[in-house]
Enzyme design. Structure first.
Site, PDB file in Angstrom:
ATOM      1  N   LYS A   8       1.110   9.125   2.550  1.00  0.00           N
ATOM      2  CA  LYS A   8       1.631   9.691   1.288  1.00  0.00           C
ATOM      3  C   LYS A   8       0.572  10.577   0.671  1.00  0.00           C
ATOM      4  O   LYS A   8      -0.632  10.425   0.953  1.00  0.00           O
ATOM      5  CB  LYS A   8       2.035   8.586   0.303  1.00  0.00           C
ATOM      6  CG  LYS A   8       0.908   7.614  -0.134  1.00  0.00           C
ATOM      7  CD  LYS A   8      -0.025   8.110  -1.222  1.00  0.00           C
ATOM      8  CE  LYS A   8      -1.107   7.094  -1.580  1.00  0.00           C
ATOM      9  NZ  LYS A   8      -2.213   7.638  -2.385  1.00  0.00           N
ATOM     10  N   PRO A 120      -6.199   8.811   8.413  1.00  0.00           N
ATOM     11  CA  PRO A 120      -7.583   8.380   8.193  1.00  0.00           C
ATOM     12  C   PRO A 120      -7.673   7.359   7.049  1.00  0.00           C
ATOM     13  O   PRO A 120      -6.881   7.396   6.112  1.00  0.00           O
ATOM     14  CB  PRO A 120      -8.310   9.683   7.830  1.00  0.00           C
ATOM     15  CG  PRO A 120      -7.260  10.687   7.521  1.00  0.00           C
ATOM     16  CD  PRO A 120      -5.981  10.236   8.138  1.00  0.00           C
ATOM     17  N   GLY A 124      -7.177   8.320   0.583  1.00  0.00           N
ATOM     18  CA  GLY A 124      -6.186   8.535  -0.476  1.00  0.00           C
ATOM     19  C   GLY A 124      -4.813   8.864   0.059  1.00  0.00           C
ATOM     20  O   GLY A 124      -3.950   9.371  -0.654  1.00  0.00           O
ATOM     21  N   LEU A 125      -4.590   8.536   1.337  1.00  0.00           N
ATOM     22  CA  LEU A 125      -3.304   8.845   1.980  1.00  0.00           C
ATOM     23  C   LEU A 125      -2.448   7.593   2.180  1.00  0.00           C
ATOM     24  O   LEU A 125      -1.366   7.666   2.784  1.00  0.00           O
ATOM     25  CB  LEU A 125      -3.536   9.528   3.335  1.00  0.00           C
ATOM     26  CG  LEU A 125      -4.215  10.898   3.273  1.00  0.00           C
ATOM     27  CD1 LEU A 125      -4.566  11.397   4.671  1.00  0.00           C
ATOM     28  CD2 LEU A 125      -3.311  11.917   2.560  1.00  0.00           C
ATOM     29  N   GLY A 127      -2.811   4.958   4.031  1.00  0.00           N
ATOM     30  CA  GLY A 127      -2.622   4.511   5.421  1.00  0.00           C
ATOM     31  C   GLY A 127      -2.531   2.996   5.547  1.00  0.00           C
ATOM     32  O   GLY A 127      -1.576   2.483   6.139  1.00  0.00           O
ATOM     33  N   GLY A 128      -3.499   2.292   4.984  1.00  0.00           N
ATOM     34  CA  GLY A 128      -3.501   0.822   5.063  1.00  0.00           C
ATOM     35  C   GLY A 128      -2.280   0.237   4.367  1.00  0.00           C
ATOM     36  O   GLY A 128      -1.665  -0.725   4.861  1.00  0.00           O
ATOM     37  N   SER A 129      -1.901   0.827   3.237  1.00  0.00           N
ATOM     38  CA  SER A 129      -0.728   0.338   2.487  1.00  0.00           C
ATOM     39  C   SER A 129       0.545   0.565   3.287  1.00  0.00           C
ATOM     40  O   SER A 129       1.435  -0.283   3.321  1.00  0.00           O
ATOM     41  CB  SER A 129      -0.611   1.080   1.147  1.00  0.00           C
ATOM     42  OG  SER A 129      -1.747   0.832   0.364  1.00  0.00           O
ATOM     43  N   ASP A 162      -0.011   0.458  -4.124  1.00  0.00           N
ATOM     44  CA  ASP A 162       0.903   1.479  -3.605  1.00  0.00           C
ATOM     45  C   ASP A 162       1.683   1.032  -2.370  1.00  0.00           C
ATOM     46  O   ASP A 162       2.358   1.837  -1.741  1.00  0.00           O
ATOM     47  CB  ASP A 162       0.217   2.840  -3.413  1.00  0.00           C
ATOM     48  CG  ASP A 162      -1.009   2.778  -2.524  1.00  0.00           C
ATOM     49  OD1 ASP A 162      -1.224   1.727  -1.910  1.00  0.00           O
ATOM     50  OD2 ASP A 162      -1.735   3.785  -2.445  1.00  0.00           O
TER      51      ASP A 162
HETATM   52  O1  C5P Z   1      -4.064  -2.308  -5.786  1.00  0.00           O
HETATM   53  P1  C5P Z   1      -5.136  -1.835  -4.875  1.00  0.00           P
HETATM   54  O2  C5P Z   1      -5.634  -2.923  -3.961  1.00  0.00           O
HETATM   55  O3  C5P Z   1      -4.818  -0.594  -4.161  1.00  0.00           O
HETATM   56  O4  C5P Z   1      -6.346  -1.475  -5.819  1.00  0.00           O
HETATM   57  C1  C5P Z   1      -7.664  -1.288  -5.361  1.00  0.00           C
HETATM   58  C2  C5P Z   1      -8.568  -1.170  -6.564  1.00  0.00           C
HETATM   59  O5  C5P Z   1      -8.268   0.052  -7.248  1.00  0.00           O
HETATM   60  C3  C5P Z   1      -8.378  -2.249  -7.604  1.00  0.00           C
HETATM   61  O6  C5P Z   1      -9.176  -3.347  -7.323  1.00  0.00           O
HETATM   62  C4  C5P Z   1      -8.816  -1.557  -8.877  1.00  0.00           C
HETATM   63  O7  C5P Z   1     -10.208  -1.497  -8.942  1.00  0.00           O
HETATM   64  C5  C5P Z   1      -8.331  -0.127  -8.642  1.00  0.00           C
HETATM   65  N1  C5P Z   1      -7.006   0.139  -9.229  1.00  0.00           N
HETATM   66  C6  C5P Z   1      -6.887   0.249 -10.600  1.00  0.00           C
HETATM   67  N2  C5P Z   1      -5.671   0.520 -11.154  1.00  0.00           N
HETATM   68  C7  C5P Z   1      -4.583   0.698 -10.383  1.00  0.00           C
HETATM   69  C8  C5P Z   1      -4.683   0.609  -8.969  1.00  0.00           C
HETATM   70  C9  C5P Z   1      -5.915   0.333  -8.432  1.00  0.00           C
HETATM   71  O8  C5P Z   1      -7.871   0.084 -11.328  1.00  0.00           O
HETATM   72  N3  C5P Z   1      -3.414   0.972 -10.946  1.00  0.00           N
END
Ligand code: C5P
Length: 330
Positions: A8, A120, A124-125, A127-129, A162
């Site tokens: 994405k 990659p 920010g794409l 991928g893992g999600s 995400d």
């Molecule tokens: O939800 P996710 O595991 O992708 O988030 C990774 C990190 O990104 C969180 O631990 C947090 O530090 C930050 N984050 C955030 N606010 C969001 C999404 C992510 O602060 N809405």
């Protein structure tokens, strides 16, 4: 069973002030692109881990593969133990199914998974999600669970902000910490993007921490969402100036080379605007057709040595489409 996991981009990303739970409230327009990982699952007896000497398996990986679900990948450094979301999702699904009496509880047949990585990591794409979402979708189908997209999306939120998007795409507005997903029309004219992949990863938590240190974030930017359906009708040259990513300032502070790259790309063409996806490191810009996207990519290739990918936005792939394939190579 083979499932595709698209990448994405965040076309638009507004971030509010940090919440009491440490997450930030978001308003983001996300769109899939035609860059895919592939997850292949085979049910049944599995070869022992020793048969795969080429795998970069640590002792932890080997221990994990004694479990009912084992993961291998063509990526040289990606973890294949619980460090990989795919394995965590599989473990959580087994727990949930056992607890709720759904699926084949008790003597569970082994599942061997193979992840072909093209997206990659740390870019920010998503991928893992997307891999996590693909795992949920594939295991739900294998177990013949009648989980709706809403149920899968709800289950998915525990694995990252995400992950739920990937049950709704290809184009959605995501709010809350990202887990509240509302489909919206995909760009109708700005249908191509060039992804610029600088080759380094951006750590998402650090980017958000830098965002807080810079005292950025106004909830006003979240309260009055733009008319995204009208934006979807715009040509790329009219859409790009409207797009914002509030994480660019903190990402550029952490990684000044990214700001320099963006400036360099924007100098290649008059009025060319380049944005960052998510918390980086991918930069992107939009085009109305494939030929101009490819031409821009060609020019960037002459000037820089970054990775480049011209992609279609919101590719016509049914993300819930799956194929059962007897010849799948695992
Ligand atoms: O939800 P996710 O595991 O992708 O988030 C990774 C990190 O990104 C969180 O631990 C947090 O530090 C930050 N984050 C955030 N606010 C969001 C999404 C992510 O602060 N809405």
């Amino acid at each position: 069973m083979r499932v595709v996991a698209p990448a994405k981009i965040n076309l638009h990303l507004r971030v509010g002030r940090v919440r009491a739970d440490g997450f930030h409230p978001l308003l983001t327009w996300m769109c899939t692109v035609d860059l895919f990982d592939t997850l292949t699952l085979i049910r049944g007896p599995r070869e022992s881990n020793r048969d795969h000497k080429s795998d970069a398996t640590s002792p932890a990986n080997a221990a994990e593969s004694d479990d009912w679900f084992s993961l291998r990948t063509d990526h040289p450094t990606l973890p294949t133990d619980r460090g990989n979301l795919v394995v965590r999702v599989a473990a959580a699904m087994a727990d949930t199914l056992g607890r709720d009496g759904e699926g084949s509880t008790g003597r569970r047949e082994r599942v061997s998974a193979f992840l072909t990585k093209r997206i990659p990591a740390g870019a920010g794409l998503g991928g893992g999600s997307s891999d996590a979402a693909a795992t949920i979708r594939a295991l739900a189908a294998m177990e013949k669970l009648n989980w709706t997209a809403a149920r899968m999306s709800e289950f998915a939120a525990q694995f990252g902000s995400d992950v739920p998007f990937f049950f709704h795409g290809p184009s959605s507005i995501c709010t809350g910490r990202g887990e509240i997903v509302r489909p919206t029309p995909a760009p109708a004219r700005a249908t191509y993007a060039v992804l610029v992949l600088p080759g380094f990863e951006m750590p998402t938590p650090k980017v958000y921490a830098a965002f807080d240190e810079l005292k950025l974030g106004s909830d006003d930017s979240l309260d009055a969402p733009p008319d995204f359906a009208a934006w979807a009708e715009l040509k790329s040259e009219d859409l790009l100036p409207r797009l914002v990513n509030d994480l660019e300032a903190p990402a550029f502070k952490l990684q000044p080379a990214l700001a320099e790259l963006k400036a360099k790309l924007e100098q290649l063409e008059k009025n060319r605007i380049v944005r960052m996806s998510g918390s980086g490191s991918t930069l992107f810009t939009l085009f109305d057709d494939e030929a101009t996207a490819s031409e821009f990519a060609r020019r960037v290739r002459l000037e820089t040595n970054v990775g480049l990918q011209a992609v279609r936005l919101a590719p016509a792939v049914n993300m819930s489409a799956m194929s059962m394939s007897a010849s799948a190579q695992v």
